[in-house]
Motif scaffolding. Sequence first.
Motif, PDB file in Angstrom:
ATOM      1  N   SER A 130      77.831  16.995 -33.984  1.00  7.62           N
ATOM      2  CA  SER A 130      76.552  17.623 -34.327  1.00  7.62           C
ATOM      3  C   SER A 130      75.371  16.660 -34.179  1.00  7.62           C
ATOM      4  O   SER A 130      74.283  16.905 -34.701  1.00  7.62           O
ATOM      5  N   SER A 131      75.579  15.569 -33.460  1.00  3.15           N
ATOM      6  CA  SER A 131      74.514  14.594 -33.232  1.00  3.15           C
ATOM      7  C   SER A 131      73.429  15.193 -32.343  1.00  3.15           C
ATOM      8  O   SER A 131      73.651  16.209 -31.664  1.00  3.15           O
ATOM      9  N   PRO A 132      72.245  14.600 -32.313  1.00  2.00           N
ATOM     10  CA  PRO A 132      71.181  15.103 -31.432  1.00  2.00           C
ATOM     11  C   PRO A 132      71.615  15.169 -29.973  1.00  2.00           C
ATOM     12  O   PRO A 132      71.241  16.104 -29.254  1.00  2.00           O
ATOM     13  N   GLU A 133      72.398  14.179 -29.538  1.00  2.00           N
ATOM     14  CA  GLU A 133      72.871  14.172 -28.150  1.00  2.00           C
ATOM     15  C   GLU A 133      73.795  15.354 -27.878  1.00  2.00           C
ATOM     16  O   GLU A 133      73.720  16.006 -26.831  1.00  2.00           O
ATOM     17  N   ALA A 134      74.683  15.630 -28.838  1.00  2.00           N
ATOM     18  CA  ALA A 134      75.604  16.751 -28.674  1.00  2.00           C
ATOM     19  C   ALA A 134      74.853  18.081 -28.671  1.00  2.00           C
ATOM     20  O   ALA A 134      75.150  18.975 -27.867  1.00  2.00           O
ATOM     21  N   VAL A 135      73.883  18.214 -29.558  1.00  4.09           N
ATOM     22  CA  VAL A 135      73.075  19.433 -29.599  1.00  4.09           C
ATOM     23  C   VAL A 135      72.367  19.640 -28.261  1.00  4.09           C
ATOM     24  O   VAL A 135      72.338  20.761 -27.720  1.00  4.09           O
ATOM     25  N   LYS A 136      71.832  18.568 -27.704  1.00  2.00           N
ATOM     26  CA  LYS A 136      71.150  18.672 -26.407  1.00  2.00           C
ATOM     27  C   LYS A 136      72.118  19.117 -25.321  1.00  2.00           C
ATOM     28  O   LYS A 136      71.795  19.963 -24.476  1.00  2.00           O
ATOM     29  N   GLY A 137      73.327  18.563 -25.341  1.00  5.73           N
ATOM     30  CA  GLY A 137      74.324  18.936 -24.345  1.00  5.73           C
ATOM     31  C   GLY A 137      74.711  20.402 -24.445  1.00  5.73           C
ATOM     32  O   GLY A 137      74.834  21.092 -23.421  1.00  5.73           O
ATOM     33  N   ILE A 138      74.899  20.893 -25.646  1.00  6.78           N
ATOM     34  CA  ILE A 138      75.286  22.284 -25.817  1.00  6.78           C
ATOM     35  C   ILE A 138      74.113  23.236 -25.560  1.00  6.78           C
ATOM     36  O   ILE A 138      74.312  24.379 -25.134  1.00  6.78           O
ATOM     37  N   GLU A 139      72.909  22.780 -25.784  1.00  9.23           N
ATOM     38  CA  GLU A 139      71.753  23.584 -25.379  1.00  9.23           C
ATOM     39  C   GLU A 139      71.767  23.793 -23.866  1.00  9.23           C
ATOM     40  O   GLU A 139      71.475  24.888 -23.367  1.00  9.23           O
ATOM     41  N   THR A 140      72.099  22.741 -23.125  1.00  8.95           N
ATOM     42  CA  THR A 140      72.228  22.881 -21.669  1.00  8.95           C
ATOM     43  C   THR A 140      73.372  23.821 -21.335  1.00  8.95           C
ATOM     44  O   THR A 140      73.253  24.681 -20.445  1.00  8.95           O
ATOM     45  N   TYR A 141      74.471  23.670 -22.043  1.00  6.03           N
ATOM     46  CA  TYR A 141      75.638  24.545 -21.866  1.00  6.03           C
ATOM     47  C   TYR A 141      75.235  26.018 -21.990  1.00  6.03           C
ATOM     48  O   TYR A 141      75.628  26.868 -21.176  1.00  6.03           O
ATOM     49  N   LYS A 142      74.434  26.345 -22.991  1.00 13.50           N
ATOM     50  CA  LYS A 142      74.006  27.726 -23.208  1.00 13.50           C
ATOM     51  C   LYS A 142      73.214  28.271 -22.020  1.00 13.50           C
ATOM     52  O   LYS A 142      73.323  29.457 -21.679  1.00 13.50           O
ATOM     53  N   THR A 143      72.423  27.403 -21.377  1.00 11.64           N
ATOM     54  CA  THR A 143      71.608  27.880 -20.258  1.00 11.64           C
ATOM     55  C   THR A 143      72.449  28.260 -19.049  1.00 11.64           C
ATOM     56  O   THR A 143      71.974  29.000 -18.183  1.00 11.64           O
ATOM     57  N   MET A 144      73.697  27.793 -19.001  1.00 10.40           N
ATOM     58  CA  MET A 144      74.545  28.104 -17.855  1.00 10.40           C
ATOM     59  C   MET A 144      75.051  29.542 -17.890  1.00 10.40           C
ATOM     60  O   MET A 144      75.719  29.994 -16.955  1.00 10.40           O
ATOM     61  N   PHE A 145      74.713  30.281 -18.964  1.00  6.02           N
ATOM     62  CA  PHE A 145      75.078  31.695 -19.058  1.00  6.02           C
ATOM     63  C   PHE A 145      73.866  32.613 -18.942  1.00  6.02           C
ATOM     64  O   PHE A 145      74.019  33.829 -18.868  1.00  6.02           O
ATOM     65  N   THR A 146      72.676  32.034 -18.943  1.00  9.88           N
ATOM     66  CA  THR A 146      71.461  32.850 -18.977  1.00  9.88           C
ATOM     67  C   THR A 146      70.513  32.591 -17.810  1.00  9.88           C
ATOM     68  O   THR A 146      69.560  33.337 -17.619  1.00  9.88           O
ATOM     69  N   SER A 147      70.758  31.552 -17.032  1.00 13.02           N
ATOM     70  CA  SER A 147      69.871  31.240 -15.903  1.00 13.02           C
ATOM     71  C   SER A 147      70.109  32.217 -14.753  1.00 13.02           C
ATOM     72  O   SER A 147      71.203  32.780 -14.620  1.00 13.02           O
ATOM     73  N   PRO A 148      69.093  32.439 -13.917  1.00 11.47           N
ATOM     74  CA  PRO A 148      69.250  33.353 -12.782  1.00 11.47           C
ATOM     75  C   PRO A 148      70.441  32.945 -11.904  1.00 11.47           C
ATOM     76  O   PRO A 148      70.590  31.776 -11.548  1.00 11.47           O
ATOM     77  N   VAL A 184      77.985  30.512 -30.657  1.00 11.20           N
ATOM     78  CA  VAL A 184      76.714  29.970 -30.181  1.00 11.20           C
ATOM     79  C   VAL A 184      76.208  30.767 -28.984  1.00 11.20           C
ATOM     80  O   VAL A 184      75.015  31.093 -28.902  1.00 11.20           O
ATOM     81  N   VAL A 185      77.083  31.091 -28.032  1.00  8.99           N
ATOM     82  CA  VAL A 185      76.628  31.826 -26.843  1.00  8.99           C
ATOM     83  C   VAL A 185      76.316  33.277 -27.168  1.00  8.99           C
ATOM     84  O   VAL A 185      75.723  33.983 -26.347  1.00  8.99           O
TER      85      VAL A 185
END
Length: 425
Positions: free
Chosen positions: A223-241, A399-400
């Motif tokens: 749950s570190s800031p780095e991990a949160v940033k990584g999973i935020e990127t992960y989430k975009t891989m399901f919503t990007s065009p 999360v997703v």
Amino acid sequence: MRRGIAASALVVALAVSMAACGSSGSSSDGKADGPVTLTYWDTSNATNEAPNYEALVKKFQAANPNITVDFVNVPFDQAQNKLQTAMGAKGAPDVFRSEVGWTAAFAKAGFLEPLDGTPATTESGSFQPSLVQQAKYEGKTYGVPLVTDTLGLLYNKELFAKAGITTAPTTWDELKTAAAAVKEKAGVDGFWLKAADGYYAMPFLFGEGTDTVDAAGKKITVSSPEAVKGIETYKTMFTSPGTAKADVTTDAYAHMMDAFNSGKVAAIIQGPWEITNIYKGTAFADKTNLGIAPVPAGSAGKAGAPTGGHNISVYAGADKAHKAAAEKFAAFMTSAESQAFIAQKNSTLPTRADAFTPEVKADPGIAGFQAVLSSARPRPELPEYSSLFASLGTNLGKVVQGTSTQDGLGTVATDYAKLLPGFAK
């Protein structure tokens, strides 16, 4: 690895009735001579991999007429719990195929026989050193590396070419750009990521320079800031065009593979265990249409995926005769000749350099993943490490579907604290 990570057998021991019985045969008195029947549990894919392992077992029996091997294929997603139950009671196999993440956990529990100084490890110098290290626990060797793997970016070269893409994306942002271009110019989704699976999310953590835990520092970092940033990127891989929406159904894995194999999606994150099935797909009748590249890097400029694979391990509860036969069996199954045979049949990666023969490297899938292996990250010597994927996968599914990344990873961290007493959050 990885048709999906099994739930932690160290946390929940399922009550399983096993028909197979270890330490069987005419040498049950413990003498190391005379005929022996070994029970071997194979955890490979029953359809496209197990028949080739069974053929290899027959070769072993032909070369060792005093040893009979009872070959039992156990579904991978059930094997960890079944082994845990059997080794903790009765019915354990004498020797088995152990996912690398299980080996340290089983060794800590006292279920595995140390193999240092036995026939099983006489050629240990031929294996990739990091894989030998992964088979150790507290300085002792508890497995012999059989196959190795990692995740890579697999892509359809023809679909990429239609979109004007000539080189594999090297960052997640580049992959999103490529996915949008494929959708626009080729009319299919450009990328599909397996959702709600902690293993497939690991490259996003590694890409930000972090992991689920810092094993050496005994700290929970999921749950570190780095991990949160990584999973935020992960989430975009399901919503990007151009990217496929998150599939959290029980058949999500099959849906992803069907889409890729039939040319309905241009790229996925996947491991070498699926290569033989991919070659059967209509989109890859020409094997050279399969592109393989390292997983993309994160914003920290780092890239990498977990090192997976399987070891051959020997049950500590077997008698002297069965242990001796099992050690001989382990040496045979992991020899250069045996690994080359399996590699050519299953398109899996050998664990020793001398098994990468010209015939093996002629397979474009193996050649592609051999180049990717250099960026793979070995797992830490932490018996509970494989258990960490269960909570991560469950909460990524939430999360997703709308749970905040911080809340989802916070729940994972709380679960980890229960699994890892002594680790700081």
